[in-house]
Design a protein around this motif. Sequence first.
Motif, PDB file in Angstrom:
ATOM      1  N   SER A  92       0.843  -1.190   0.000  1.00 43.57           N
ATOM      2  CA  SER A  92       0.000   0.000   0.000  1.00 43.57           C
ATOM      3  C   SER A  92       0.882   1.245   0.000  1.00 43.57           C
ATOM      4  CB  SER A  92      -0.905   0.011   1.235  1.00 43.57           C
ATOM      5  OG  SER A  92      -0.131   0.162   2.412  1.00 43.57           O
ATOM      6  N   THR A  93       0.285   2.403  -0.238  1.00 45.12           N
ATOM      7  CA  THR A  93       1.062   3.641  -0.296  1.00 45.12           C
ATOM      8  C   THR A  93       1.728   3.954   1.044  1.00 45.12           C
ATOM      9  OG1 THR A  93      -0.981   4.858   0.171  1.00 45.12           O
ATOM     10  CG2 THR A  93      -0.327   4.656  -2.142  1.00 45.12           C
ATOM     11  N   THR A  94       1.075   3.599   2.134  1.00 45.77           N
ATOM     12  CA  THR A  94       1.663   3.885   3.447  1.00 45.77           C
ATOM     13  C   THR A  94       2.807   2.932   3.787  1.00 45.77           C
ATOM     14  OG1 THR A  94      -0.011   2.471   4.507  1.00 45.77           O
ATOM     15  CG2 THR A  94      -0.493   4.827   4.339  1.00 45.77           C
ATOM     16  N   GLN A  95       2.833   1.766   3.174  1.00 46.64           N
ATOM     17  CA  GLN A  95       3.877   0.785   3.479  1.00 46.64           C
ATOM     18  C   GLN A  95       5.218   1.141   2.848  1.00 46.64           C
ATOM     19  OE1 GLN A  95       1.457  -2.704   2.219  1.00 46.64           O
ATOM     20  NE2 GLN A  95       2.085  -3.627   4.148  1.00 46.64           N
ATOM     21  N   PHE A  96       5.233   2.004   1.856  1.00 49.30           N
ATOM     22  CA  PHE A  96       6.489   2.365   1.204  1.00 49.30           C
ATOM     23  C   PHE A  96       7.475   2.982   2.203  1.00 49.30           C
ATOM     24  CE2 PHE A  96       4.016   2.409  -2.862  1.00 49.30           C
ATOM     25  CZ  PHE A  96       4.786   1.474  -3.529  1.00 49.30           C
ATOM     26  N   GLN A  97       6.978   3.620   3.231  1.00 47.60           N
ATOM     27  CA  GLN A  97       7.840   4.286   4.197  1.00 47.60           C
ATOM     28  C   GLN A  97       8.544   3.315   5.132  1.00 47.60           C
ATOM     29  OE1 GLN A  97       5.508   7.240   6.227  1.00 47.60           O
ATOM     30  NE2 GLN A  97       4.932   8.316   4.359  1.00 47.60           N
ATOM     31  N   THR A  98       8.096   2.082   5.177  1.00 43.88           N
ATOM     32  CA  THR A  98       8.668   1.115   6.126  1.00 43.88           C
ATOM     33  C   THR A  98       9.341  -0.064   5.439  1.00 43.88           C
ATOM     34  OG1 THR A  98       6.529  -0.041   6.280  1.00 43.88           O
ATOM     35  CG2 THR A  98       6.942   1.722   7.865  1.00 43.88           C
ATOM     36  N   LEU A  99       9.473  -0.027   4.114  1.00 47.64           N
ATOM     37  CA  LEU A  99      10.064  -1.151   3.400  1.00 47.64           C
ATOM     38  C   LEU A  99      11.575  -1.201   3.595  1.00 47.64           C
ATOM     39  CD1 LEU A  99       8.149  -1.001  -0.012  1.00 47.64           C
ATOM     40  CD2 LEU A  99       7.749  -2.575   1.886  1.00 47.64           C
ATOM     41  N   SER A 100      12.120  -2.404   3.522  1.00 42.12           N
ATOM     42  CA  SER A 100      13.571  -2.594   3.590  1.00 42.12           C
ATOM     43  C   SER A 100      14.123  -2.736   2.183  1.00 42.12           C
ATOM     44  CB  SER A 100      13.907  -3.846   4.415  1.00 42.12           C
ATOM     45  OG  SER A 100      13.436  -3.723   5.743  1.00 42.12           O
ATOM     46  N   ASN A 101      15.226  -2.047   1.919  1.00 35.33           N
ATOM     47  CA  ASN A 101      15.866  -2.126   0.614  1.00 35.33           C
ATOM     48  C   ASN A 101      16.931  -3.205   0.590  1.00 35.33           C
ATOM     49  OD1 ASN A 101      14.483   0.005  -0.731  1.00 35.33           O
ATOM     50  ND2 ASN A 101      15.634   1.492   0.472  1.00 35.33           N
ATOM     51  N   LEU A 113      16.375  -2.848  -6.609  1.00 29.46           N
ATOM     52  CA  LEU A 113      15.354  -1.797  -6.686  1.00 29.46           C
ATOM     53  C   LEU A 113      15.175  -1.241  -5.290  1.00 29.46           C
ATOM     54  CD1 LEU A 113      13.254  -0.212  -8.327  1.00 29.46           C
ATOM     55  CD2 LEU A 113      11.595  -1.991  -7.769  1.00 29.46           C
ATOM     56  N   ASN A 114      15.487   0.040  -5.124  1.00 29.92           N
ATOM     57  CA  ASN A 114      15.405   0.683  -3.817  1.00 29.92           C
ATOM     58  C   ASN A 114      14.333   1.759  -3.821  1.00 29.92           C
ATOM     59  OD1 ASN A 114      17.740  -0.649  -2.453  1.00 29.92           O
ATOM     60  ND2 ASN A 114      18.873   0.323  -4.103  1.00 29.92           N
ATOM     61  N   LEU A 151      11.809   5.680  -6.710  1.00 33.20           N
ATOM     62  CA  LEU A 151      12.408   4.369  -6.967  1.00 33.20           C
ATOM     63  C   LEU A 151      13.718   4.568  -7.697  1.00 33.20           C
ATOM     64  CD1 LEU A 151       9.170   2.634  -8.290  1.00 33.20           C
ATOM     65  CD2 LEU A 151      10.157   2.318  -6.015  1.00 33.20           C
ATOM     66  N   THR A 152      14.739   3.822  -7.297  1.00 32.41           N
ATOM     67  CA  THR A 152      16.026   3.897  -7.989  1.00 32.41           C
ATOM     68  C   THR A 152      16.538   2.495  -8.286  1.00 32.41           C
ATOM     69  OG1 THR A 152      18.308   4.707  -7.865  1.00 32.41           O
ATOM     70  CG2 THR A 152      17.277   4.043  -5.801  1.00 32.41           C
ATOM     71  N   THR A 153      17.116   2.342  -9.479  1.00 32.79           N
ATOM     72  CA  THR A 153      17.600   1.035  -9.923  1.00 32.79           C
ATOM     73  C   THR A 153      19.115   0.984 -10.017  1.00 32.79           C
ATOM     74  OG1 THR A 153      17.631   1.537 -12.294  1.00 32.79           O
ATOM     75  CG2 THR A 153      15.515   0.897 -11.342  1.00 32.79           C
ATOM     76  N   GLY A 154      19.780   2.112  -9.815  1.00 29.24           N
ATOM     77  CA  GLY A 154      21.211   2.191 -10.067  1.00 29.24           C
ATOM     78  C   GLY A 154      21.488   2.695 -11.467  1.00 29.24           C
ATOM     79  N   VAL A 155      20.454   2.702 -12.326  1.00 36.72           N
ATOM     80  CA  VAL A 155      20.571   3.220 -13.694  1.00 36.72           C
ATOM     81  C   VAL A 155      19.668   4.427 -13.879  1.00 36.72           C
ATOM     82  CG1 VAL A 155      20.285   2.672 -16.159  1.00 36.72           C
ATOM     83  CG2 VAL A 155      21.109   0.921 -14.578  1.00 36.72           C
ATOM     84  N   VAL A 156      18.478   4.387 -13.269  1.00 35.49           N
ATOM     85  CA  VAL A 156      17.491   5.447 -13.447  1.00 35.49           C
ATOM     86  C   VAL A 156      16.752   5.685 -12.128  1.00 35.49           C
ATOM     87  CG1 VAL A 156      15.647   3.879 -14.173  1.00 35.49           C
ATOM     88  CG2 VAL A 156      15.597   6.244 -14.925  1.00 35.49           C
TER      89      VAL A 156
END
Length: 250
Positions: A120-129, A145-146, A156-161
């Motif tokens: 969910s949109t609120t879960q993005f703040q607590t995800l582990s990269n 994907l971080n 979102l960052t992939t190391g390329v974009v």
Amino acid sequence: MTPHFLSIHFLLPFILLFTTITTTTLAQTAPAPAPGPPPPTNITKILEKASQFTTLLRLFSITKVGDQINTQLNNSKSGMTVFAPTDNAFSALSAGTLNSLSDQQKDELIQFHVLPTFISTTQFQTLSNPLRTQAGDSTFYNFPLNVTTSGNTVNLTTGVVNATVANTIYTDGSLAVYEVDKVLLPMNLFGPQPPAAAPAPEPVKKKKKNGDDDTPADSVNSTSSAVDLRVGLHGFIWGLIAAFIAMLCL
């Protein structure tokens, strides 16, 4: 008018009232039909309804990822999350980017946009990269994907974009579809390749001492043995000669 006709004319309003009351009562007491089961979730129909995802839908069809998502959604309780690049996002890629990919690479690219869990949109703040995508290995040179957040903004960052979640297209607690403003290009396909492994060190050669040469040790040992043999033989012969002379002098 005859008395019989007058009786019917007098009773007609009561008959109509009774019929109306009876019909209304039956309609109120009759049970409502049970609602049918909800239709299975279909990612293709969701994107078609949202429009502006023609290229992504075409890749879903080519790679069969669309069918795979629908199957997993209807057979798993974990849910799924899809990052959906718009047609404008695909148009921003360098010319020939998609055509240069093999079928397997196209599959990996699209799987990289899919998470095997509902977020969910609120879960993005607590995800582990790094996030685990359907593409697999999330190590640096493969499919990392971080996610980072700033207020209500999800990046979102992939190391390329670097991409941004621009909008929520669909969410039902099982499937979440988010519009992203760029195609998520994984390191494995578009980033720098990992450095080549260092070559194995060569065997260390001993430094030559003054007067040393490259003559193998076995050869040197053999030569030394032959010299010793010749010296010993000469000594034996001279010993015999000395003994013979001493006998003559007696």
